[in-house]
Design an enzyme around this catalytic site. Structure first.
Site, PDB file in Angstrom:
ATOM      1  N   GLU A   1       0.862  -1.183   0.000  1.00  0.00           N
ATOM      2  CA  GLU A   1       0.000   0.000   0.000  1.00  0.00           C
ATOM      3  C   GLU A   1       0.890   1.222   0.000  1.00  0.00           C
ATOM      4  O   GLU A   1       2.021   1.179   0.495  1.00  0.00           O
ATOM      5  CB  GLU A   1      -0.880   0.036   1.268  1.00  0.00           C
TER       6      GLU A   1
ATOM      7  N   ARG B   1     -15.587  -8.223  16.665  1.00  0.00           N
ATOM      8  CA  ARG B   1     -15.821  -8.536  18.092  1.00  0.00           C
ATOM      9  C   ARG B   1     -16.206  -7.247  18.806  1.00  0.00           C
ATOM     10  O   ARG B   1     -16.122  -6.164  18.221  1.00  0.00           O
ATOM     11  CB  ARG B   1     -14.504  -9.032  18.705  1.00  0.00           C
TER      12      ARG B   1
HETATM   13  C1  MV4 Z   1      -1.062   1.844   7.452  1.00  0.00           C
HETATM   14  C2  MV4 Z   1      -0.340   2.957   7.905  1.00  0.00           C
HETATM   15  C3  MV4 Z   1       0.073   3.869   6.963  1.00  0.00           C
HETATM   16  N1  MV4 Z   1      -0.177   3.659   5.636  1.00  0.00           N
HETATM   17  N2  MV4 Z   1      -1.316   1.685   6.139  1.00  0.00           N
HETATM   18  C4  MV4 Z   1      -1.211  -0.424  11.642  1.00  0.00           C
HETATM   19  C5  MV4 Z   1      -1.973  -1.623  12.055  1.00  0.00           C
HETATM   20  C6  MV4 Z   1      -2.932  -1.920  10.969  1.00  0.00           C
HETATM   21  N3  MV4 Z   1      -4.263  -1.734  11.468  1.00  0.00           N
HETATM   22  C7  MV4 Z   1      -2.611  -0.988   9.862  1.00  0.00           C
HETATM   23  N4  MV4 Z   1      -1.671  -0.035  10.378  1.00  0.00           N
HETATM   24  C8  MV4 Z   1      -1.232   0.994   9.616  1.00  0.00           C
HETATM   25  N5  MV4 Z   1      -1.503   0.896   8.290  1.00  0.00           N
HETATM   26  C9  MV4 Z   1      -0.860   2.575   5.257  1.00  0.00           C
HETATM   27  N6  MV4 Z   1      -1.088   2.378   3.951  1.00  0.00           N
HETATM   28  C10 MV4 Z   1      -0.092   3.093   9.259  1.00  0.00           C
HETATM   29  C11 MV4 Z   1      -0.526   2.091  10.130  1.00  0.00           C
HETATM   30  C12 MV4 Z   1      -0.186   2.313  11.513  1.00  0.00           C
HETATM   31  C13 MV4 Z   1      -1.160   2.519  12.466  1.00  0.00           C
HETATM   32  C14 MV4 Z   1      -2.504   2.493  12.155  1.00  0.00           C
HETATM   33  C15 MV4 Z   1      -3.460   2.676  13.115  1.00  0.00           C
HETATM   34  C16 MV4 Z   1      -3.063   2.916  14.419  1.00  0.00           C
HETATM   35  C17 MV4 Z   1      -1.746   2.953  14.766  1.00  0.00           C
HETATM   36  C18 MV4 Z   1      -0.778   2.743  13.805  1.00  0.00           C
HETATM   37  C19 MV4 Z   1       0.554   2.777  14.175  1.00  0.00           C
HETATM   38  C20 MV4 Z   1       1.501   2.563  13.223  1.00  0.00           C
HETATM   39  C21 MV4 Z   1       1.126   2.331  11.903  1.00  0.00           C
END
Ligand code: MV4
Length: 500
Positions: A207, A299
């Protein structure tokens, strides 16, 4: 799509969990007149959920892998007790499609969605493909099924930075950011190895990396009759190592128009898998407030109380009604977000020593009460915190008419809270309630780990200026002056409430 889903009226339920969430579900069952059955491990013989339940069944040794995580033991306890339904809580078996299927095969109502919905949403790539087909926005990306060279050519075309994600991952496991084309192939290989070792599935996809995003999620309820509604958003950006520490509802950056749009998209995502029960759609929101689907949690979540406080809806009771086969009694137009709620997760850990988990006997627990304060906990004085389970021992949730009022309540409640015998992260929360970035709502998912430190004390005049600017801008001048007059030492050393 709802194969393996059983809903029917039941009068007894087994709670396949422990701690505060077991207590939460037991209370909902009692309010609905449903007989509630607990299960427990060696470490939990004297736990509150065992004492509170109508009956309790021993399921094995303290490590979760020998008790709460063993599907056969839970099913056996359900059969022995005659439980007609099982509520999995969160964690443990809550998102195991095979466990939901076992319940179905035994004729036991699983309080959750179908095995199909759990497995589609449990795999991040199939979740992504399924919601794309339903018109849900996702981060631009490159699907798997391509050779490494094809992936690289597509990534070069899309542009960097990109994020390599493991399909079987979730909660951040198996993710790798890549900033340069030269690093892509080695990162893909490393992510594959990591995912294969951790999940037995090395499928990865790419992504575009969204930097400085916020984690905003939508709470849903869906019944077995095709009705689904949204209960608004939760702001969950304050996390450390993919563990949330503070959540709030609503979000500072979401207005009513955006809430409606996100809610409609979340409902469409849930309908794409024939979703039934309570569930959450996680979005990443960029600086332009564009939002993208990340994952679905199939959940009830730890932070559900903030939504309960601002909507007045008892989410766990609704789960039980839905599982009993009832139609949703709440219409979308009747869902109103009113006021503000903040949750601080109270963990037995040392915020001054790298959040090292803390174990031991809780000698004192004085729980804050009073207007607008809710504490969900599974511990009491005399309880021993063991290393076997999660370190979260309580959730402190405060409500106010405005965000400022909720913050003032939270400061007051944190001041009242006394836990002795184990170290807790209460000082972390007190420090956060003084942080000008928190107060002004200016934070993203990196804030706790990269820009927040227990060591720095913000200069009082900077703090005061930040609070004043923010709260006055939001017509909360009265709260601003109250926060300022109680800042500095937070009022914490001005009085002591003696405990005997
Ligand atoms: C991302 C992102 C930035 N760009 N996807 C972290 C866990 C999973 N739920 C997806 N996550 C992320 N996906 C893209 N394309 C940054 C994160 C992310 C994050 C997301 C939500 C809450 C905390 C986070 C901490 C680090 C990275």
């Amino acid at each position: 799509m709802t194969d393996g889903l059983l809903t029917k009226k039941f009068d007894s339920i087994l709670i396949a969990n422990r701690g505060e969430i077991a207590m939460r579900v037991l209370r909902a069952a009692r309010e609905l007149g449903i007989k509630a059955i607990a299960v427990y491990s060696d470490a939990d013989r004297d736990a509150p959920h065992v004492r509170y339940a109508n009956e309790a069944y021993y399921i094995g040794a303290s490590p979760a892998a020998e008790s709460y995580l063993v599907p056969e033991k839970i099913i056996e306890a359900a059969k022995r007790s005659g439980a007609q339904a099982i509520h999995p809580g969160y964690g443990f078996l809550a998102e195991r499609a095979s466990f939901a299927q076992m319940c179905y095969d035994e004729g036991i109502v699983f309080v959750g969605p179908s095995p199909h919905a759990i497995s589609v949403m449990g795999d991040k790539l199939t979740a992504r493909q399924t919601v794309i087909a339903a018109g849900v926005p996702v981060v631009p990306g490159i699907e798997a099924g391509l050779s490494d060279d094809e992936l690289k050519a597509a990534a070069d075309k899309m542009g960097y930075p990109v994020l390599v994600k493991a399909s079987a991952g979730g909660g951040g496991k198996g993710m790798r950011p890549v900033y340069k084309s030269e690093e892509l192939l080695s990162s893909i290989a490393a992510a594959r190895r990591e995912a294969t070792a951790a999940f037995g599935d090395g499928t990865i996809y790419l992504e575009k990396l969204i930097e400085g995003g916020r984690h905003i999620e939508i709470q849903l309820l869906a019944d077995a009759h095709g009705n689904a509604i949204s209960l608004g958003e939760r702001e969950c950006s304050l996390q450390r190592r993919h563990q949330k520490v503070i959540e709030e509802a609503p979000s500072y950056v979401v207005d009513e128009e955006l809430r409606q749009r996100m809610g409609a998209v979340a409902v469409a995502a849930a309908k794409a898998v024939g979703y039934v029960n309570a569930g959450t759609i996680e979005f990443l929101m960029d600086k332009d407030k564009k939002f993208y689907f990340l994952e679905m949690n199939t959940r009830v979540q730890v932070e559900h109380p903030v939504t309960e406080l601002v909507t007045g809806i008892d989410i766990v009771q609704e789960q039980l009604r839905i599982a009993r086969g009832r139609k949703l009694r709440i219409k979308q137009e009747d869902v109103k977000v009113k006021g503000w709620a903040i949750e601080c997760r109270i963990n037995a850990e040392d915020p001054y020593n790298n959040y090292l988990p803390s174990t031991g006997l809780i000698t004192t627990s004085r729980i804050p009460t009073g207007p607008g304060v809710r504490v969900d906990t599974g511990v009491f004085p005399g309880y021993e915190v063991t290393p076997y389970y999660d370190s979260m021992i309580a959730k402190l949730v405060c409500y106010g008419e405005t965000r400022g009022a909720a913050i003032l309540r939270m400061r007051r409640a944190l001041d009242e809270y006394r836990i002795m015998g184990v170290k807790t992260n209460i000082p972390f929360h007190q420090h956060m309630m003084d942080s000008h970035r928190f107060l002004s709502g200016q934070f993203d998912t990196n804030f706790v780990e990269e820009r927040f430190s227990m060591d720095d004390r913000e200069a009082i005049h900077d703090l005061q200026a930040a609070i004043m600017a923010t709260l006055v801008a939001h017509q909360q001048g009265e709260q601003a002056s109250q926060i300022i007059s109680s800042s500095g030492d937070g009022g914490r050393n001005q009085w002591r409430w003696h405990y005997r």
